[in-house]
Design a protein around this motif. Structure first.
Motif: not given
Length: 173
Positions: A86-89, A110-117, A165-173
């Motif tokens: 969990l990264k903070e801005v 941060f989101l592209s690295e897979g972290s929540k922000v 809190i923002l979470a990275p979107k899961q890539p659609s399969a």
């Protein structure tokens, strides 16, 4: 007693034990001395695998090999684990447009690295009376990042901080 919690050979304190050999064959309940003698004859260790059972269950096995394979399994399972950070801005409600773009760039990184922000707006002094400005700021940031993130927690006031809190979107399969 060893680090893993297993009692081995002379470390076993029960009088009678249920013995299972290396091939998972039940050898029955026997005195500890006899079980130790059996293990020693086979050049293996007597390991207490269920100390709370009545009587305790002991297995005749190569304890060094068992520990090695157990640590190997743990390493293998850690290899596929994904640790979500969990990264903070942080920002203030009177942030300039360019500064906001820099914060947005960090959020996207941060989101592209897979972290929540965790994005927080800090209100100082009388700024707290203009919570709507902080809310609009967070919603604008969420809208800018919507193709990369989902809002996990909507903007909410916690003391003098408004947090989202923002979470990275899961890539659609």
């Amino acid at each position: 007693m060893s680090k893993e919690g297993y009692q081995v050979n002379e470390g076993i304190r029960a009088r009678e034990v249920r013995v299972v050999d290396a091939d998972n064959q039940q050898l029955g309940i026997m005195p500890l001395r006899e079980a130790l003698r059996l293990a020693e004859e086979r050049n293996l260790d007597l390991v207490n695998v269920a100390p709370n059972a009545k009587p305790p269950v002991c297995r005749i096995m190569d304890y060094g090999k068992f520990k090695y394979e157990q640590s190997k399994r743990e390493r293998e399972s850690r290899k596929y684990q994904k640790v979500v950070l969990l990264k903070e801005v942080r920002m203030t409600p009177n942030i300039d447009e360019h500064d906001l773009n820099v914060k947005l760039k960090n959020v996207l990184k941060f989101l592209s690295e897979g972290s929540k922000v965790k994005v927080s707006v800090r209100f100082r002094g009388r700024e707290i009376t203009h919570q709507n400005i902080g809310q609009e700021l967070l919603e604008r940031l969420a809208k800018s990042a919507e193709e990369h993130a989902i809002v996990e927690r909507a903007p909410k006031l916690e003391g003098r901080h408004m947090v989202m809190i923002l979470a990275p979107k899961q890539p659609s399969a």
